[in-house]
Scaffold this motif. Structure first.
Motif, PDB file in Angstrom:
ATOM      1  N   GLY A 136       0.788  -1.231   0.000  1.00  0.00           N
ATOM      2  CA  GLY A 136       0.000   0.000   0.000  1.00  0.00           C
ATOM      3  C   GLY A 136       0.820   1.280   0.000  1.00  0.00           C
ATOM      4  O   GLY A 136       0.266   2.367  -0.179  1.00  0.00           O
ATOM      5  N   HIS A 137       2.134   1.189   0.208  1.00  0.00           N
ATOM      6  CA  HIS A 137       2.950   2.402   0.353  1.00  0.00           C
ATOM      7  C   HIS A 137       4.267   2.319  -0.402  1.00  0.00           C
ATOM      8  O   HIS A 137       4.868   1.254  -0.482  1.00  0.00           O
ATOM      9  CB  HIS A 137       3.267   2.666   1.833  1.00  0.00           C
ATOM     10  N   THR A 138       4.682   3.462  -0.912  1.00  0.00           N
ATOM     11  CA  THR A 138       6.051   3.622  -1.421  1.00  0.00           C
ATOM     12  C   THR A 138       6.512   4.949  -0.850  1.00  0.00           C
ATOM     13  O   THR A 138       5.975   6.001  -1.198  1.00  0.00           O
ATOM     14  CB  THR A 138       6.070   3.680  -2.963  1.00  0.00           C
ATOM     15  N   LEU A 139       7.461   4.894   0.050  1.00  0.00           N
ATOM     16  CA  LEU A 139       7.869   6.101   0.764  1.00  0.00           C
ATOM     17  C   LEU A 139       9.377   6.166   0.902  1.00  0.00           C
ATOM     18  O   LEU A 139      10.037   5.143   1.099  1.00  0.00           O
ATOM     19  CB  LEU A 139       7.316   6.079   2.209  1.00  0.00           C
ATOM     20  N   LEU A 140       9.889   7.386   0.839  1.00  0.00           N
ATOM     21  CA  LEU A 140      11.274   7.633   1.238  1.00  0.00           C
ATOM     22  C   LEU A 140      11.186   8.500   2.490  1.00  0.00           C
ATOM     23  O   LEU A 140      10.616   9.598   2.452  1.00  0.00           O
ATOM     24  CB  LEU A 140      12.031   8.375   0.127  1.00  0.00           C
ATOM     25  N   VAL A 141      11.700   7.988   3.592  1.00  0.00           N
ATOM     26  CA  VAL A 141      11.574   8.698   4.864  1.00  0.00           C
ATOM     27  C   VAL A 141      12.954   8.948   5.464  1.00  0.00           C
ATOM     28  O   VAL A 141      13.766   8.018   5.570  1.00  0.00           O
ATOM     29  CB  VAL A 141      10.711   7.896   5.873  1.00  0.00           C
ATOM     30  N   HIS A 142      13.191  10.194   5.843  1.00  0.00           N
ATOM     31  CA  HIS A 142      14.426  10.561   6.525  1.00  0.00           C
ATOM     32  C   HIS A 142      14.197  10.263   8.008  1.00  0.00           C
ATOM     33  O   HIS A 142      13.371  10.906   8.662  1.00  0.00           O
ATOM     34  CB  HIS A 142      14.686  12.060   6.298  1.00  0.00           C
ATOM     35  N   VAL A 143      14.882   9.244   8.520  1.00  0.00           N
ATOM     36  CA  VAL A 143      14.679   8.821   9.910  1.00  0.00           C
ATOM     37  C   VAL A 143      15.810   9.406  10.763  1.00  0.00           C
ATOM     38  O   VAL A 143      16.935   8.924  10.726  1.00  0.00           O
ATOM     39  CB  VAL A 143      14.668   7.277  10.018  1.00  0.00           C
ATOM     40  N   ARG A 144      15.491  10.464  11.508  1.00  0.00           N
ATOM     41  CA  ARG A 144      16.535  11.136  12.299  1.00  0.00           C
ATOM     42  C   ARG A 144      16.696  10.495  13.668  1.00  0.00           C
ATOM     43  O   ARG A 144      17.710  10.644  14.332  1.00  0.00           O
ATOM     44  CB  ARG A 144      16.196  12.623  12.430  1.00  0.00           C
ATOM     45  N   GLY A 145      15.654   9.798  14.109  1.00  0.00           N
ATOM     46  CA  GLY A 145      15.681   9.115  15.394  1.00  0.00           C
ATOM     47  C   GLY A 145      14.333   8.457  15.595  1.00  0.00           C
ATOM     48  O   GLY A 145      13.466   8.533  14.713  1.00  0.00           O
ATOM     49  N   ALA A 147      10.714   8.215  16.420  1.00  0.00           N
ATOM     50  CA  ALA A 147       9.641   9.214  16.425  1.00  0.00           C
ATOM     51  C   ALA A 147      10.077  10.565  15.859  1.00  0.00           C
ATOM     52  O   ALA A 147       9.488  11.587  16.168  1.00  0.00           O
ATOM     53  CB  ALA A 147       9.064   9.390  17.829  1.00  0.00           C
ATOM     54  N   ASP A 148      11.099  10.564  15.021  1.00  0.00           N
ATOM     55  CA  ASP A 148      11.560  11.811  14.410  1.00  0.00           C
ATOM     56  C   ASP A 148      11.788  11.562  12.914  1.00  0.00           C
ATOM     57  O   ASP A 148      12.876  11.179  12.498  1.00  0.00           O
ATOM     58  CB  ASP A 148      12.859  12.268  15.102  1.00  0.00           C
ATOM     59  N   TYR A 149      10.719  11.767  12.134  1.00  0.00           N
ATOM     60  CA  TYR A 149      10.753  11.381  10.726  1.00  0.00           C
ATOM     61  C   TYR A 149      10.336  12.526   9.821  1.00  0.00           C
ATOM     62  O   TYR A 149       9.513  13.350  10.211  1.00  0.00           O
ATOM     63  CB  TYR A 149       9.768  10.222  10.456  1.00  0.00           C
ATOM     64  N   GLN A 150      10.873  12.496   8.624  1.00  0.00           N
ATOM     65  CA  GLN A 150      10.354  13.399   7.605  1.00  0.00           C
ATOM     66  C   GLN A 150      10.227  12.616   6.299  1.00  0.00           C
ATOM     67  O   GLN A 150      11.213  12.055   5.799  1.00  0.00           O
ATOM     68  CB  GLN A 150      11.287  14.588   7.408  1.00  0.00           C
ATOM     69  N   THR A 151       9.014  12.573   5.768  1.00  0.00           N
ATOM     70  CA  THR A 151       8.791  11.900   4.493  1.00  0.00           C
ATOM     71  C   THR A 151       9.309  12.813   3.388  1.00  0.00           C
ATOM     72  O   THR A 151       8.865  13.952   3.280  1.00  0.00           O
ATOM     73  CB  THR A 151       7.292  11.615   4.297  1.00  0.00           C
ATOM     74  N   ASP A 339       3.802  11.143   7.190  1.00  0.00           N
ATOM     75  CA  ASP A 339       4.917  11.477   8.087  1.00  0.00           C
ATOM     76  C   ASP A 339       4.719  10.912   9.492  1.00  0.00           C
ATOM     77  O   ASP A 339       5.621  11.013  10.325  1.00  0.00           O
ATOM     78  CB  ASP A 339       5.203  12.981   8.136  1.00  0.00           C
ATOM     79  N   MET A 340       3.541  10.271   9.716  1.00  0.00           N
ATOM     80  CA  MET A 340       3.327   9.481  10.931  1.00  0.00           C
ATOM     81  C   MET A 340       3.403  10.272  12.213  1.00  0.00           C
ATOM     82  O   MET A 340       3.515   9.697  13.276  1.00  0.00           O
ATOM     83  CB  MET A 340       4.351   8.343  11.014  1.00  0.00           C
TER      84      MET A 340
END
Ligand code: KG4
Ligand code: ZN
Length: 345
Positions: A136-145, A147-151, A339-340
């Motif tokens: 259902g998803h295709t995402l590129l997410v910057h995971v900084r930590g 609970a710290d995300y930016q799609t 971005d959750m």
């Protein structure tokens, strides 16, 4: 700290036990009966979860060799997914937590996929780039930590897994189509048919797979008209070439954009996640292409590519360590902004 994880967002019922970071059990029961319908029938999925959930949890506890009383934290998937399916696992988890008097943590399904590589060693360092490729998803997410995300990128239409499934259906494969396309692609010629690479040079990190799927349909209509009615009309070699060429187009786009995003964000580590991360070509080529640029690419172990409760328990333990307290009021949600943020608030 002993965590009981539960996952029932779609067509897999799963329960896992994680003790002090070590995975003791990860039981997954798949609902194969949907195959006959060519897709997942939500109401039938919910009913199957109701029948399966307690036996699966019992099996996970038995395999882990622990009793329910030893559980310190219960976690279950809140969403996104099929609402009826989600409610089964979520309410079962809440009931267990409430009867034991321990905290309950609702977990975001996609966020859990993003951390599936943390179930093995070595795993990525923060910050890393997550490429989530599921049904259902295709995402590129910057995971900084935690609970710290930016799609940074997502699909504007079909998800990568959805494209695999729809093309699989056109070619007469069962559902889901991904594994059969993967198998046949290894036997075919990836340069046989020049399918398009959608949005390859769009200048952003967005994806689109709907047009590619339509190109496969047009190709079949033009060259193998009868095949859409009678799949046995396509020679095996041709089927393999179509699979290889389609899969090469999908992986070219995913790999190119992922590496460009890693470059733009200045991150060294890349983690692949979601059902399509089982794809052998994607795993191998992304790993090799990343290494050529000095990046470390992490792929989940096979058992953690498609839906599983181990990733739910893992993320819950990490979020708990970061101070998440959870709530018995955690709602189920069918959809959520990518971005959750709200799930991790
Ligand atoms: O993450 P997942 O198990 O469920 C969702 O959360 O959507 O992903 C399921 C997707 C399906 O679209 C399936 O076709 C795809 O993962 N998939 C694959 C492979 N194994 C599963 N796609 C390509 N190659 C595979 N080997
Ligand atoms: Zn999933």
């Amino acid at each position: 700290m002993t965590v009981l994880g539960i996952e029932s967002s779609c067509d897999e019922t799963s329960a896992a036990v994680l003790r002090d970071g070590a995975l003791l059990a990860n039981i997954i029961s798949s609902q194969f009966f949907h195959h006959a319908y060519g897709g997942i029938v939500p109401e039938l999925a919910s009913r199957a979860h109701v029948r399966a959930i307690v036996p699966i949890i019992r099996e996970a506890l038995a395999e882990a060799g622990i009793s329910l009383r030893e559980v310190d934290l219960v976690a279950a998937t809140q969403g996104p997914g099929l609402i009826g399916s989600l409610l089964v696992g979520l309410n079962t988890g809440k009931a267990i937590a409430s009867s034991l008097g321990v905290p309950f943590l609702g977990v975001h399904h996609i966020e859990a996929h993003m951390f599936s590589t943390f179930l093995s060693d070595p795993h990525p360092d923060f910050p890393f780039l997550s490429l989530v490729v599921s049904g259902g998803h295709t995402l590129l997410v910057h995971v900084r930590g935690v609970a710290d995300y930016q799609t940074v990128g997502s699909t504007i239409d079909d998800a990568a897994g959805e494209a695999f499934d729809k093309v699989g259906k056109m070619l007469g494969f069962g559902f889901p189509g991904g594994p059969e396309i993967d198998r046949r692609a290894a036997l075919g010629a990836a340069n046989a048919i020049p399918f398009p690479r959608p949005l390859l040079d769009s200048g952003d990190f967005g994806f689109s797979f709907s047009g590619l799927k339509t190109s496969v349909l047009y190709y079949l209509r033009k060259h193998h008209r009868d095949a859409l009615q009678d799949h046995s009309a396509i020679p095996d070699d041709t089927l393999n070439d179509i699979c290889a060429s389609f899969q090469r187009a999908v992986t070219d786009v995913l790999i190119t954009k992922t590496l460009r995003a890693a470059d733009a964000l200045g991150v060294r580590d890349i983690a692949l996640a979601g059902g399509v991360s089982a794809n052998r070509e994607l795993r191998a080529r992304l790993t090799a292409a990343g290494a050529r640029e000095g990046r470390r690419v992490f792929v989940p172990d096979a058992a953690f590519t498609t839906d599983n409760a181990a990733m739910i328990a893992k993320l819950a333990s990490m979020r708990h360590a970061h101070g998440a307290v959870g709530s018995l009021h955690a709602p189920a949600f069918a959809r959520v902004s990518p971005d959750m943020r709200h799930a991790t608030a």
